[in-house]
Design an enzyme around this catalytic site. Sequence first.
Site, PDB file in Angstrom:
ATOM      1  N   TYR A  50       0.811  -1.225   0.000  1.00 58.21           N
ATOM      2  CA  TYR A  50       0.000   0.000   0.000  1.00 58.21           C
ATOM      3  C   TYR A  50       0.843   1.273   0.000  1.00 58.21           C
ATOM      4  O   TYR A  50       0.517   2.218  -0.711  1.00 58.21           O
ATOM      5  CB  TYR A  50      -0.952  -0.001   1.203  1.00 58.21           C
ATOM      6  CG  TYR A  50      -2.095  -0.972   1.015  1.00 58.21           C
ATOM      7  CD1 TYR A  50      -3.219  -0.609   0.281  1.00 58.21           C
ATOM      8  CD2 TYR A  50      -2.038  -2.259   1.542  1.00 58.21           C
ATOM      9  CE1 TYR A  50      -4.268  -1.498   0.098  1.00 58.21           C
ATOM     10  CE2 TYR A  50      -3.078  -3.154   1.363  1.00 58.21           C
ATOM     11  CZ  TYR A  50      -4.195  -2.769   0.642  1.00 58.21           C
ATOM     12  OH  TYR A  50      -5.229  -3.653   0.449  1.00 58.21           O
ATOM     13  N   LYS A 192     -18.249  13.167  -1.472  1.00 55.03           N
ATOM     14  CA  LYS A 192     -17.156  13.640  -2.347  1.00 55.03           C
ATOM     15  C   LYS A 192     -16.574  12.502  -3.180  1.00 55.03           C
ATOM     16  O   LYS A 192     -16.052  12.728  -4.282  1.00 55.03           O
ATOM     17  CB  LYS A 192     -16.076  14.375  -1.536  1.00 55.03           C
ATOM     18  CG  LYS A 192     -15.233  13.526  -0.590  1.00 55.03           C
ATOM     19  CD  LYS A 192     -14.023  12.898  -1.228  1.00 55.03           C
ATOM     20  CE  LYS A 192     -13.360  11.933  -0.253  1.00 55.03           C
ATOM     21  NZ  LYS A 192     -12.295  11.130  -0.851  1.00 55.03           N
ATOM     22  N   THR A 249      -9.722  15.727  -3.408  1.00 55.59           N
ATOM     23  CA  THR A 249      -9.896  14.416  -4.052  1.00 55.59           C
ATOM     24  C   THR A 249     -10.070  14.562  -5.557  1.00 55.59           C
ATOM     25  O   THR A 249      -9.434  13.849  -6.342  1.00 55.59           O
ATOM     26  CB  THR A 249     -11.109  13.678  -3.446  1.00 55.59           C
ATOM     27  OG1 THR A 249     -10.940  13.608  -2.030  1.00 55.59           O
ATOM     28  CG2 THR A 249     -11.251  12.283  -4.007  1.00 55.59           C
TER      29      THR A 249
END
Length: 332
Positions: A50, A192, A249
């Site tokens: 990750y 979002k 984002t």
Amino acid sequence: MSGHVAVLGAGSWGTAFAKILADAGREVAIWARRPPVAEAIRLRGRNPEYLPDLRLPHRVTATGDAVEAISGAEVVVLAVPSQTLRGNLAEWASHLEPDATLVSLMKGIELGTTKRMSEVIVETAKVAADRVVVVSGPNLAPEIAAGQPAATVVACTDIGRATLVQRAVTTPYFRPYTNDDVIGCELGGAVKNVIALAYGIATAMGFGDNTRAMLITRGLAETARLGVALGADPLTFAGLAGMGDLVGTCSSPLSRNRTFGEHLGRGETLEQAQVATRQTAEGVKSCLAIRDLARAHRVEMPITEQVERVCHEGVDPRLAVRALMSRTTKPE
Ligand SMILES: NC(=O)C1=CN([C@@H]2O[C@H](COP(=O)(O)OP(=O)(O)OC[C@H]3O[C@@H](n4cnc5c(N)ncnc54)[C@H](OP(=O)(O)O)[C@@H]3O)[C@@H](O)[C@H]2O)C=CC1
Ligand SMILES: O=C(CO)COP(=O)(O)O
């Protein structure tokens, strides 16, 4: 705060959040569901899948046994996908310390129930709502892992508990603000992701900054409409957990939701986009739950409606654009 902090979930955000906690001086135990991930963190201080470039501080350890991580933890941070939280927490709930603070990092709405993550936590762990703290803001994990300056919102109906968590995550690169509007912060974070899918679709279709600014602005308008209908403070949507996270984002190529949207905008099917992207893109499932929530409260969410149609009904993004642009004109 004396006991250690448990972080349940060793994906991007759980891992980066563990670094924040350790840099703020806490002892941290991460639970990873796959033993090799726990071993890599424990033995080498790395989570190669990750966040391969991150060297975790020595205060972070890891285990494949959630009960071991939870035992004695004063604060338990939940960092699993929104749609698996209920099942995960059902297994862990009986092992929580009696007054443990539960921190939610998730940005999603549960399919079927249309519940926010804090509601799922209250129901599943059978704790009072004032024991649940929500952390939400423009916090792309790889940037935080690199120690870049960022801010967030720590929300709880009990401001004392929010302040406790605020202290536990304050570092020279991470600046948390408290807020008592849990509903607004959670909705800002969940919606979002859906707007970021739309932004990614539009980007891949070749549209420029006018279109993208329209999506961000009208996306925020529909988020706030839903929030107000559910009892949120409209001002929350002008803050870090609202506009801040939406802009962060949508504009970031690091966003999994935006990237997923780009695959759809190139004409790929949901399945093709899922194969091409690996990590959790919460908006893909949450758009269904958010659409249902909006309909139940008679709130218009046109962008969310179209994202759901593209994702789950196989609608061509060009038809979705046409549907959005041919809506009746109205006052802003
Ligand atoms: N990444 C980010 O920048 C940010 C993410 N968030 C939110 O944090 C939450 C977690 O996301 P993030 O860490 O990014 O996600 P990732 O996709 O990076 O990691 C997901 C984690 O959940 C685990 N997991 C997957 N399926 C299950 C399951 N069925 N049961 C238990 N654990 C499971 C994965 O384990 P395995 O590796 O074994 O599959 C992995 O540890 C999401 O709601 C996201 O919206 C919020 C702010 C920032
Ligand atoms: O929530 C995030 C940033 O605040 C991460 O967004 P993605 O899940 O789209 O990567």
